[in-house]
Design a protein around this motif. Structure first.
Motif: not given
Length: 260
Positions: A163, A167, A251-252, A255-256, A259
């Protein structure tokens, strides 16, 4: 947490297919195939063992099992974390073009590294049986729970670093440097007493990788002294890291995809 494991269950067949494909493609068209997973570490241990046994003045027959039993879990940790960092990036096509549960991709890398770990462990026990056949005892069975603990730890760390690397793309390069530093400050190729005598015991005692490698090393050596506190600390660290990783992974979620 239940949703996390439910996602893994849903995509378990895809995970199995990916791990098998990775393993076979790694040794595709190789004459010796998976035997390289045993030959490579044996060669490295032989060379490093010869050099360091001379440097530290330790008999090779004594130092070789110690070195091999330390490098085995270390190579697993290094391989799982290093490959886990790019697990989402490598799987970009799957993630952006399908609805596969993304939780499987860091685990895919850890399982691949774990397969190599098993082959390396087999190589170790074969060599150890030739060097010290009388050293085998029931305490070596602790290798199994020790391997489970270190697997959970690597799984959790891989979830987290995969993760972070999404980012911060420079993180992978920073981690490579960090792992090199940790290799030398972790008693893998030298005895902890070397650091103790120089007053640097705190360097490795506050290093979580020390506890992970040590519980596996001691079980592989068949140590008669079972250090319960080492097992407790290692278990707590592994569980804590794993639970934290599940929290952020869930939680993510998907949604990755934004990215990439």
């Amino acid at each position: 947490m239940f949703q996390y494991f439910e996602s893994l269950k849903r995509s378990r067949y895809i995970l199995e297919m990916l791990v098998l494909r990775d393993t076979f493609s790694k040794y595709k068209k190789s004459i010796l195939g998976v035997a390289w997973s045993m030959i490579t570490p044996i060669s490295m241990v032989a060379v490093i063992g010869l050099v360091y046994s001379i440097v530290f003045g330790i008999p090779l027959i004594t130092f070789l099992p110690y070195l091999f039993s330390g490098l085995t879990p270390w190579f697993f940790i290094n391989g799982a974390i290093d490959s886990g960092t790019s697990s989402y990036i490598i799987a970009e096509g799957y993630i952006t073009q399908t609805k596969i549960d993304t939780e499987i991709f860091p685990l895919r890398m850890v399982l691949g590294a774990f397969i190599n770990y098993i082959f390396m462990s087999i190589a170790y026990f074969i060599i150890y049986a030739l060097i010290k056949p009388d050293a085998f005892n029931v305490n070596m069975l602790l290798y199994i729970p020790g391997s489970i603990i270190i697997f959970v730890f690597c799984w959790g760390v891989s979830n987290i670093v995969s993760l972070i690397n999404l980012y911060i793309r420079d993180y992978a390069h920073l981690q490579s440097i960090l792992l090199q530093v940790l290799f030398y400050v972790t008693p893998v190729i030298y005895l902890p007493e070397v650091m103790d005598k120089r007053g640097f015991a705190g360097i490795y005692k506050f290093n979580p990788l020390y506890y992970m490698t040590d519980i596996v090393r001691q079980s592989m050596l068949g140590s008669m002294e079972i250090k319960v506190f080492m097992w407790v600390i290692a278990s707590i660290i592994a569980l804590f890291v794993f639970l934290i990783s599940i929290y952020f992974t869930r939680k993510i979620g998907r949604n990755i995809v934004y990215r990439f």
